[in-house]
Design a protein around this motif. Structure first.
Motif, PDB file in Angstrom:
ATOM      1  N   UNK A   1       5.181  19.323 -10.654  1.00  0.00           N
ATOM      2  CA  UNK A   1       3.955  19.019 -11.152  1.00  0.00           C
ATOM      3  C   UNK A   1       3.606  18.050 -12.060  1.00  0.00           C
ATOM      4  N   UNK A   2       4.540  17.610 -12.901  1.00  0.00           N
ATOM      5  CA  UNK A   2       4.566  16.521 -13.922  1.00  0.00           C
ATOM      6  C   UNK A   2       4.465  15.317 -13.046  1.00  0.00           C
ATOM      7  N   UNK A   3       5.304  15.119 -12.062  1.00  0.00           N
ATOM      8  CA  UNK A   3       5.427  14.143 -11.148  1.00  0.00           C
ATOM      9  C   UNK A   3       4.064  13.977 -10.521  1.00  0.00           C
ATOM     10  N   UNK A   4       3.672  15.119  -9.931  1.00  0.00           N
ATOM     11  CA  UNK A   4       2.061  14.784  -9.143  1.00  0.00           C
ATOM     12  C   UNK A   4       1.146  14.576 -10.451  1.00  0.00           C
ATOM     13  N   UNK A   5       1.164  15.151 -11.446  1.00  0.00           N
ATOM     14  CA  UNK A   5       0.202  14.714 -12.318  1.00  0.00           C
ATOM     15  C   UNK A   5       0.242  13.318 -12.749  1.00  0.00           C
ATOM     16  N   UNK A   6       1.242  12.509 -12.911  1.00  0.00           N
ATOM     17  CA  UNK A   6       1.576  11.124 -13.435  1.00  0.00           C
ATOM     18  C   UNK A   6       1.150  10.241 -12.262  1.00  0.00           C
ATOM     19  N   UNK A   7       1.334  10.654 -10.899  1.00  0.00           N
ATOM     20  CA  UNK A   7       0.726   9.929  -9.899  1.00  0.00           C
ATOM     21  C   UNK A   7      -0.797  10.101  -9.750  1.00  0.00           C
ATOM     22  N   UNK A   8      -1.308  11.316  -9.844  1.00  0.00           N
ATOM     23  CA  UNK A   8      -2.878  11.356  -9.746  1.00  0.00           C
ATOM     24  C   UNK A   8      -3.504  10.761 -10.942  1.00  0.00           C
TER      25      UNK A   8
ATOM     26  N   UNK B   1      -4.180   4.804 -13.350  1.00  0.00           N
ATOM     27  CA  UNK B   1      -5.383   4.386 -13.452  1.00  0.00           C
ATOM     28  C   UNK B   1      -5.900   3.785 -12.132  1.00  0.00           C
ATOM     29  N   UNK B   2      -4.828   3.369 -11.354  1.00  0.00           N
ATOM     30  CA  UNK B   2      -5.389   2.741 -10.008  1.00  0.00           C
ATOM     31  C   UNK B   2      -5.797   3.687  -8.890  1.00  0.00           C
ATOM     32  N   UNK B   3      -4.865   4.927  -9.139  1.00  0.00           N
ATOM     33  CA  UNK B   3      -5.214   5.952  -8.512  1.00  0.00           C
ATOM     34  C   UNK B   3      -6.771   6.444  -8.574  1.00  0.00           C
ATOM     35  N   UNK B   4      -6.869   6.940  -9.898  1.00  0.00           N
ATOM     36  CA  UNK B   4      -8.139   7.434 -10.275  1.00  0.00           C
ATOM     37  C   UNK B   4      -9.285   6.452  -9.985  1.00  0.00           C
ATOM     38  N   UNK B   5      -9.100   4.917  -9.949  1.00  0.00           N
ATOM     39  CA  UNK B   5     -10.124   4.170  -9.701  1.00  0.00           C
ATOM     40  C   UNK B   5     -10.589   4.381  -8.268  1.00  0.00           C
ATOM     41  N   UNK B   6      -9.513   4.607  -7.304  1.00  0.00           N
ATOM     42  CA  UNK B   6      -9.831   4.782  -6.052  1.00  0.00           C
ATOM     43  C   UNK B   6     -10.607   6.034  -5.741  1.00  0.00           C
ATOM     44  N   UNK B   7      -9.965   7.233  -6.429  1.00  0.00           N
ATOM     45  CA  UNK B   7     -10.853   8.598  -6.274  1.00  0.00           C
ATOM     46  C   UNK B   7     -12.277   8.231  -6.586  1.00  0.00           C
ATOM     47  N   UNK B   8     -12.413   7.693  -7.851  1.00  0.00           N
ATOM     48  CA  UNK B   8     -13.812   7.607  -8.064  1.00  0.00           C
ATOM     49  C   UNK B   8     -14.513   6.780  -7.163  1.00  0.00           C
ATOM     50  N   UNK B   9     -14.385   5.522  -6.319  1.00  0.00           N
ATOM     51  CA  UNK B   9     -14.804   4.877  -5.578  1.00  0.00           C
ATOM     52  C   UNK B   9     -15.168   5.968  -4.305  1.00  0.00           C
ATOM     53  N   UNK B  10     -14.151   6.756  -3.769  1.00  0.00           N
ATOM     54  CA  UNK B  10     -14.408   7.453  -2.588  1.00  0.00           C
ATOM     55  C   UNK B  10     -15.328   8.637  -3.306  1.00  0.00           C
ATOM     56  N   UNK B  11     -15.417   9.380  -4.305  1.00  0.00           N
ATOM     57  CA  UNK B  11     -15.928  10.374  -4.726  1.00  0.00           C
ATOM     58  C   UNK B  11     -17.764   9.708  -4.664  1.00  0.00           C
ATOM     59  N   UNK B  12     -17.759   8.538  -5.194  1.00  0.00           N
ATOM     60  CA  UNK B  12     -19.216   8.009  -5.087  1.00  0.00           C
ATOM     61  C   UNK B  12     -19.871   7.869  -4.092  1.00  0.00           C
TER      62      UNK B  12
END
Length: 117
Positions: free
Chosen positions: A16-23, A26-37
């Protein structure tokens, strides 16, 4: 879907720690934000598949992590996390954080996350 999940609490916690690090990256979160928008009507998605592109993006993180812990990279996020949580309920806060990072409702139960688009 995986058969019975057999993983120690320590290994589940490390996974879970590894998953959290990946998720959290910053680059992942930026892409999630773009998709969610791009979700029509500003409706909060209930499942990964409700956000076009999100299943494939998330799989880039979790497939590699799952394989390191003996699970199939083809398993869905819920197919592994739900049974892990049943075995180790004390890890609930980490699982909830994963769903929040993916902009999904906490406690969502979806074993049918399709990565095909």
């Amino acid at each position: 879907m995986s058969a019975a999940i057999s993983i120690s609490k320590a290994r589940a916690d490390a996974m879970l720690v590894e998953l959290l690090q990946g998720f959290k990256a910053g680059s992942f979160q930026k892409k999630v934000e773009q998709l969610a928008s791009k979700v029509e009507g500003n409706v909060r998605p209930k499942e990964l598949k409700d956000v076009p592109g999100l299943p494939r993006l998330a799989k880039r993180v979790y497939a590699e992590v799952f394989q390191r812990y003996g699970f199939s990279g083809d398993d869905s996020l819920s197919a592994v996390l739900d049974p892990v949580l049943k075995t180790h309920p004390q890890l609930n806060s980490q699982v909830e954080e994963i769903w929040q990072l993916l902009r999904l409702p906490v406690g969502q139960k979806n074993g049918n996350e399709s990565t095909s688009e």
